[in-house]
Design a protein around this motif. Structure first.
Motif, PDB file in Angstrom:
ATOM      1  N   GLU A   1      35.447  90.136  80.590  1.00  0.00           N
ATOM      2  CA  GLU A   1      36.348  88.945  81.255  1.00  0.00           C
ATOM      3  C   GLU A   1      37.278  88.336  80.507  1.00  0.00           C
ATOM      4  O   GLU A   1      37.723  87.292  80.509  1.00  0.00           O
ATOM      5  N   GLN A   2      37.382  88.755  78.944  1.00  0.00           N
ATOM      6  CA  GLN A   2      38.497  88.301  78.040  1.00  0.00           C
ATOM      7  C   GLN A   2      38.358  86.826  78.085  1.00  0.00           C
ATOM      8  O   GLN A   2      39.251  85.876  78.029  1.00  0.00           O
ATOM      9  N   ARG A   3      37.149  86.534  77.684  1.00  0.00           N
ATOM     10  CA  ARG A   3      36.667  85.161  77.360  1.00  0.00           C
ATOM     11  C   ARG A   3      36.487  84.695  75.966  1.00  0.00           C
ATOM     12  O   ARG A   3      36.295  85.867  75.197  1.00  0.00           O
TER      13      ARG A   3
ATOM     14  N   THR B   1      34.549  84.759  72.614  1.00  0.00           N
ATOM     15  CA  THR B   1      33.276  84.974  72.239  1.00  0.00           C
ATOM     16  C   THR B   1      32.352  83.764  72.176  1.00  0.00           C
ATOM     17  O   THR B   1      32.556  82.709  71.321  1.00  0.00           O
TER      18      THR B   1
ATOM     19  N   GLU C   1      34.153  93.514  70.098  1.00  0.00           N
ATOM     20  CA  GLU C   1      35.015  94.691  70.376  1.00  0.00           C
ATOM     21  C   GLU C   1      34.558  95.867  69.509  1.00  0.00           C
ATOM     22  O   GLU C   1      34.611  96.886  69.923  1.00  0.00           O
TER      23      GLU C   1
ATOM     24  N   PHE D   1      41.018  98.045  77.534  1.00  0.00           N
ATOM     25  CA  PHE D   1      40.077  97.464  76.561  1.00  0.00           C
ATOM     26  C   PHE D   1      40.285  97.765  75.059  1.00  0.00           C
ATOM     27  O   PHE D   1      39.909  98.822  74.848  1.00  0.00           O
TER      28      PHE D   1
ATOM     29  N   LYS E   1      45.371  96.446  68.421  1.00  0.00           N
ATOM     30  CA  LYS E   1      46.242  95.783  69.163  1.00  0.00           C
ATOM     31  C   LYS E   1      47.621  96.278  69.229  1.00  0.00           C
ATOM     32  O   LYS E   1      48.344  96.260  70.162  1.00  0.00           O
TER      33      LYS E   1
ATOM     34  N   HIS F   1      40.692  94.236  68.760  1.00  0.00           N
ATOM     35  CA  HIS F   1      41.998  93.715  67.984  1.00  0.00           C
ATOM     36  C   HIS F   1      42.530  94.380  66.842  1.00  0.00           C
ATOM     37  O   HIS F   1      43.555  94.064  66.728  1.00  0.00           O
TER      38      HIS F   1
ATOM     39  N   VAL G   1      34.195  90.441  76.268  1.00  0.00           N
ATOM     40  CA  VAL G   1      35.089  91.533  76.213  1.00  0.00           C
ATOM     41  C   VAL G   1      35.713  91.817  77.608  1.00  0.00           C
ATOM     42  O   VAL G   1      36.718  91.852  78.117  1.00  0.00           O
TER      43      VAL G   1
END
Length: 330
Positions: free
Chosen positions: A273-275, A277, A305, A91, A97, A94, A271
């Motif tokens: 499930e990386q969907r 927002t 995040e 995790f 990254k 951003h 966060v």
């Protein structure tokens, strides 16, 4: 006659040169050998003892290969301009990254379960951990000096920001980046003054809730986000004790009855499930839409995040401050 004089002058110059070189060699032999640049740097580093919640860690030399097992720690290093040799990459927020995408930065597993074999293979000379990896402290310490970041994720109401700044100062000393650490701390202090000027004397009361697959948890003054009320000056909409890492489960009816003037929503699902927002269009909860916060456009879907993955580093705190200021319409 002229040739003879020239010959004598040439002989004299040659003799002087030889004597001069011999003298230089003698002085060189007498002068002490100068240490190499890296040896000078090593001798200039005085050992540092860092005291933390899990013990004392002695740093005997300037670290060059750092394993950061928490994203807050990666942000500290990023702020100080210190290279990261390896980190956990499950995790990555951003704003960090580049470390996830950089193949030169070793992947050390998961935040709550780092790969100890990968850490060992990295051969770090310093390991940075938070309470999320505290159970591995002894084993990690056998690999390299390990520093524990003493941040309280369960109840941050007291001196959370000071703990962040102290850790920043400690790392600044370890890496010889004291000036940069002071500058970053001063910048954070300026942001804190900005948010306190916004919240000062404002009557609005706020509720911090976490969304997780349709369910909600509330975070009050004695919780993971207690510092939002304590350090940022936000007034709580609920005085209910909600100490803990995961907050207090609440219903949509509770949010409606509490009727906050400002509602901060942390989308944990996005966060984990990386969907995408949630936002005002995709949040189809009719009870939330009846609150004063919703009616007045003061429902803030925060940087999840920054709030959930980190929340205890310079960048994350600054992003959280920005979210709080937005809640007041500033």
């Amino acid at each position: 006659m002229l040739d003879t004089k020239r010959g004598r002058w040439a002989s004299a110059l040659l003799l002087a040169a030889v004597l001069g070189l011999q003298a230089c060699d003698d002085k060189a032999a007498e002068a002490p050998a100068q240490p190499a640049a890296d040896e000078q740097a090593a001798s200039a580093f005085a050992p540092i003892t860092v005291t933390h919640g899990l013990g004392e860690t002695v740093i005997g030399k300037r670290p060059e290969r750092v394993a950061a097992l928490d994203m807050n720690e990666v942000d500290f290093l990023d702020q100080l301009g210190v290279p990261v040799a390896g980190t956990v990459k499950d995790f990555v927020p951003h704003f960090l990254k580049k470390y996830k995408d950089d193949e030169a930065v070793a992947d050390l597993g998961f935040i709550v379960k780092p790969n100890l074999e990968s850490v060992h293979a990295l051969k770090p000379d310093l390991i940075l951990i938070s309470p999320l990896q505290a159970q591995h402290y002894e084993e990690l310490s056998s690999i390299a000096p390990t520093i524990h970041f003493d941040v309280d994720y369960r109840n941050s109401a007291n001196d959370h920001v000071e703990v962040v700044k102290e850790h920043l100062a400690t790392l600044g000393q370890v890496f010889g980046k004291e000036k940069i650490a002071d500058e970053k701390a001063a910048s954070l202090d300026k942001k804190l003054e900005d948010v306190k000027q916004v919240t000062k004397d404002r009557p609005e009361k706020a509720l911090i809730v976490m969304h997780n697959n349709g369910a909600f948890s509330s975070f009050g003054v004695q919780s993971r986000y207690g510092f939002v009320f304590d350090a940022f000056g936000v007034k709580p909409a609920s005085e209910k004790a909600e100490a803990g890492l995961h907050g207090q489960p609440i219903s949509s009816e509770f949010i409606q009855e509490t009727n906050p003037d400002i509602l901060f929503i942390i989308d944990r699902t996005a966060v984990m499930e990386q969907r995408p927002t949630l936002n005002a269009e995709t949040m189809g909860n009719p009870l939330l839409r009846q609150t004063e916060a919703w009616k007045n456009g003061r429902v803030i879907f925060v940087d999840a995040e920054a709030w959930y993955v980190t929340a205890a580093s310079v960048t994350s705190l600054e992003l959280m401050i920005d979210d709080v200021i937005r809640g007041y319409g500033e």
